[in-house]
Motif scaffolding. Structure first.
Motif, short mmCIF file in Angstrom:
data_model
loop_
_atom_site.label_atom_id
_atom_site.label_comp_id
_atom_site.label_asym_id
_atom_site.label_seq_id
_atom_site.Cartn_x
_atom_site.Cartn_y
_atom_site.Cartn_z
N UNK A 133 0.83 -1.10 0.18
CA UNK A 133 -0.02 0.11 -0.13
C UNK A 133 1.05 1.31 -0.17
N UNK A 134 0.77 2.03 -0.80
CA UNK A 134 1.41 3.21 -1.24
C UNK A 134 1.14 4.21 0.04
N UNK A 135 2.07 4.32 0.95
CA UNK A 135 1.91 5.47 2.06
C UNK A 135 2.99 6.61 2.23
N UNK A 136 2.50 7.68 2.29
CA UNK A 136 3.37 8.95 2.32
C UNK A 136 4.08 8.94 3.62
N UNK A 137 4.95 10.06 3.93
CA UNK A 137 5.83 10.04 5.04
C UNK A 137 4.81 10.48 6.23
N UNK A 138 3.54 10.71 5.94
CA UNK A 138 2.83 10.93 7.22
C UNK A 138 1.93 9.49 7.33
N UNK B 60 -7.80 6.93 5.24
CA UNK B 60 -6.85 5.67 5.60
C UNK B 60 -5.51 5.77 5.51
N UNK B 61 -5.06 5.44 6.66
CA UNK B 61 -3.57 5.23 6.94
C UNK B 61 -3.13 3.85 6.69
N UNK C 280 4.44 0.63 1.84
CA UNK C 280 5.97 1.20 1.30
C UNK C 280 6.14 2.00 2.49
N UNK C 281 7.49 2.57 2.24
CA UNK C 281 8.47 3.35 3.14
C UNK C 281 9.40 4.04 2.26
N UNK C 282 9.67 5.35 2.58
CA UNK C 282 10.32 6.40 2.00
C UNK C 282 11.96 5.93 2.35
N UNK C 283 12.49 5.68 1.52
CA UNK C 283 14.27 5.49 1.75
C UNK C 283 14.90 6.76 1.93
N UNK C 284 15.58 6.44 2.83
CA UNK C 284 16.51 7.79 3.25
C UNK C 284 17.52 8.14 2.29
N UNK D 209 2.50 17.01 14.54
CA UNK D 209 3.51 17.11 13.41
C UNK D 209 4.23 15.59 13.46
N UNK D 210 4.17 14.91 12.24
CA UNK D 210 4.92 13.59 12.21
C UNK D 210 5.40 13.49 10.82
N UNK D 211 6.64 13.05 10.65
CA UNK D 211 7.40 13.05 9.56
C UNK D 211 8.11 11.46 9.49
N UNK D 212 7.84 10.74 8.66
CA UNK D 212 8.40 9.45 9.08
C UNK D 212 9.97 9.74 8.24
#
Ligand SMILES: Cc1cc2nc3c(=O)[nH]c(=O)nc-3n(C[C@H](O)[C@H](O)[C@H](O)COP(=O)(O)OP(=O)(O)OC[C@H]3O[C@@H](n4cnc5c(N)ncnc54)[C@H](O)[C@@H]3O)c2cc1C
Length: 440
Positions: A256-261, A269-270, A277-281, A310-313
């Motif tokens: 499931x495509x999830x953004x950094x929030x 829906x989160x 998915x997760x954001x690669x640093x 505020x939350x940013x993965x």
């Protein structure tokens, strides 16, 4: 929250911290909540005494301590964003303002006949661990076929050997531990060979069939053999269907495509954990690398975001560490192919050193591989194997990669030294020094 393990319960707990007044419901289709799947090999091997030691919360404790209403044995079959309800297999309609999909992953099965033969299984959760243990007879030595030489397969090899089980491990790739570069995988394969497991590479698995007495026949490279159980360690795939059916876009790996929030493409829906998915640093791209650490962190981010904080993965490096027969190994960041694919001009070096002063009786050899971008020197990733101190070395390397350090920076860092615990120059630093031409 759909899914009552690492990601789902992290999201639920963080949402509770953010808002005392929320009504939080967690649906879990299995019989147990909050289980440490990572600990299952150690229960199988007898190091962890009771399965209950691996379970964080039951429904009653979760309610008493966090005011989170969890319901085991309750499967969500649909998320309907139009109506704002989750439907369960029992026909209930549970309304929501925010829904976290944390449905995890399931075993990816090889395409061979006989997968439904009793005794052919994958280790994923508490019931599957119990099923495997129940298949190991105490009256005679048991024999288990392990398919795949990933980290979990290797952890389970050791665990079963500790119980006196004869383990045959097969790997379809031409060498063991294909997740690691050949020079880092070599000591892991040697540790496995020195343990009790027999391991074969480049094998062809034809399928399974039931044998009298409940045993399983497996045909490998054209030869049939009987086993008390077959354990499939052939990877996982995301449980993304419930979110996809709700209209959420899918991304890397079919997750499931999830953004950094933690937000999906569908309002309200989160998604978090092994299903997302997760954001690669380093690459800045979305990836799918299912790990407990990521599940926990992503769950917390989703819980914060839902409650308006505020939350940013911060992203993943795909850092993992494992151990088999006393030998630790693991990796972080990008290896050469992935780095080239991401547009870097990568180069690598592998060096061997000692984990403490060579004159200490327990000194062990450690292999370190570093990957960096040749034009800039920026560290992109690395791998290591050897001894039992790899976790600390990998942690240091993960921090260096995350901080954007260069190989030169790593060669010059100031590390602590005492003979029984560390080397005057750690293998990590030796590799970095060699990379910048300072091999002395
Ligand atoms: C044997 C083993 C060892 C491991 N070792 C490590 C390790 O050492 N380090 C590491 O980082 N990772 C390890 N992992 C991976 C780690 O366990 C997972 O990354 C982590 O559990 C993911 O958490 P999650 O909450 O996203 O998914 P899961 O833990 O899979 O939880 C998802 C939950 O959702 C439930 N569910 C699914 N669909 C529905 C539905 N429709 N309705 C209701 N409930 C649903 C499932 O029953 C499940 O309980 C290991 C995994 C295994 C199996």
């Amino acid at each position: 929250v759909v899914g009552g393990d690492a990601a789902g319960l992290s999201a639920a707990a963080e949402a509770r911290r953010g808002d005392e007044s929320l009504e939080i419901v967690v649906l879990e289709r299995g019989p147990v909540l909050s289980y440490a799947a990572c600990g299952l090999p150690y229960w199988l091997g007898g190091e962890v005494g009771a399965l209950s030691d691996l379970i964080g919360f039951d429904e009653e404790t979760l309610w008493r301590r966090r005011r989170i209403r969890a319901r085991t044995g309750t499967e969500a079959v649909a998320v309907d964003p139009g109506e704002g309800v989750v439907r369960t297999a029992g026909g209930e309609r549970i309304p929501y303002d925010a829904c976290v999909v944390a449905t995890g992953a399931r075993p990816r099965l090889p395409a061979v006949p006989g997968l439904d033969t009793p005794g052919v299984m994958a280790l994923r959760d508490v019931p599957s661990a119990e099923r495997l243990a129940a298949r190991l007879p105490s009256a005679r030595p048991a024999r288990v076929l392990l398919v795949g030489s990933g980290p979990i397969g290797l952890e389970v090899s050791e665990a079963l050997c500790r119980r006196g089980v004869t383990v045959d491990l097969i790997e379809s790739a031409p060498r063991l531990v294909p997740a690691l570069a050949p020079d880092v995988a070599a000591p892991v394969a040697a540790a496995l060979a020195a343990g009790c497991a027999t391991a074969r590479c480049g094998t062809t698995l034809a399928g399974f069939a039931p044998l009298p007495g409940g045993r399983v026949e497996a045909v490998v490279d054209g030869a049939a053999a009987g086993y008390d159980a077959v354990l499939l360690g052939t990877g996982v795939e995301p449980n993304a269907e419930i979110a996809a059916d709700a209209g959420c876009l899918l991304g890397a790996g079919g997750a499931v495509a999830a953004d950094r929030h933690g937000r999906t493409s569908v309002e309200g829906v989160w998604a978090a954990g092994d299903c997302a998915t997760a954001w690669h640093r380093v690459t800045g791209r979305d990836v799918w690398i299912p790990l407990a650490t990521t599940a926990n962190r992503q769950g917390r981010v989703a819980g914060r975001d839902i409650t308006g904080r505020a939350a940013l993965f911060p992203g993943v490096l795909g850092s993992w560490v494992s151990e088999t027969f006393g030998l630790g190994f693991g990796a972080t960041g990008l290896d050469v192919d992935a780095a080239a694919d991401a547009g870097f001009a990568p180069t690598s070096i592998t060096r061997t050193g000692r984990d403490r002063s060579g004159y200490m009786p327990d000194a062990r050899e450690v292999v370190v591989r570093l990957v960096w971008d040749a034009p800039t020197g920026r560290l992109l990733g690395g791998q290591t194997a050897g001894g039992q101190t790899v976790a600390g070395r990998l942690h240091a390397l993960s921090v260096a990669v995350a901080a954007g350090l260069t190989v030169e920076d790593l060669a010059g860092v100031d590390l602590g030294y005492v003979p029984p615990l560390s080397a005057l120059r750690d293998p990590l630093q030796l590799a970095a020094a060699a990379a910048v031409g300072d091999a002395a």
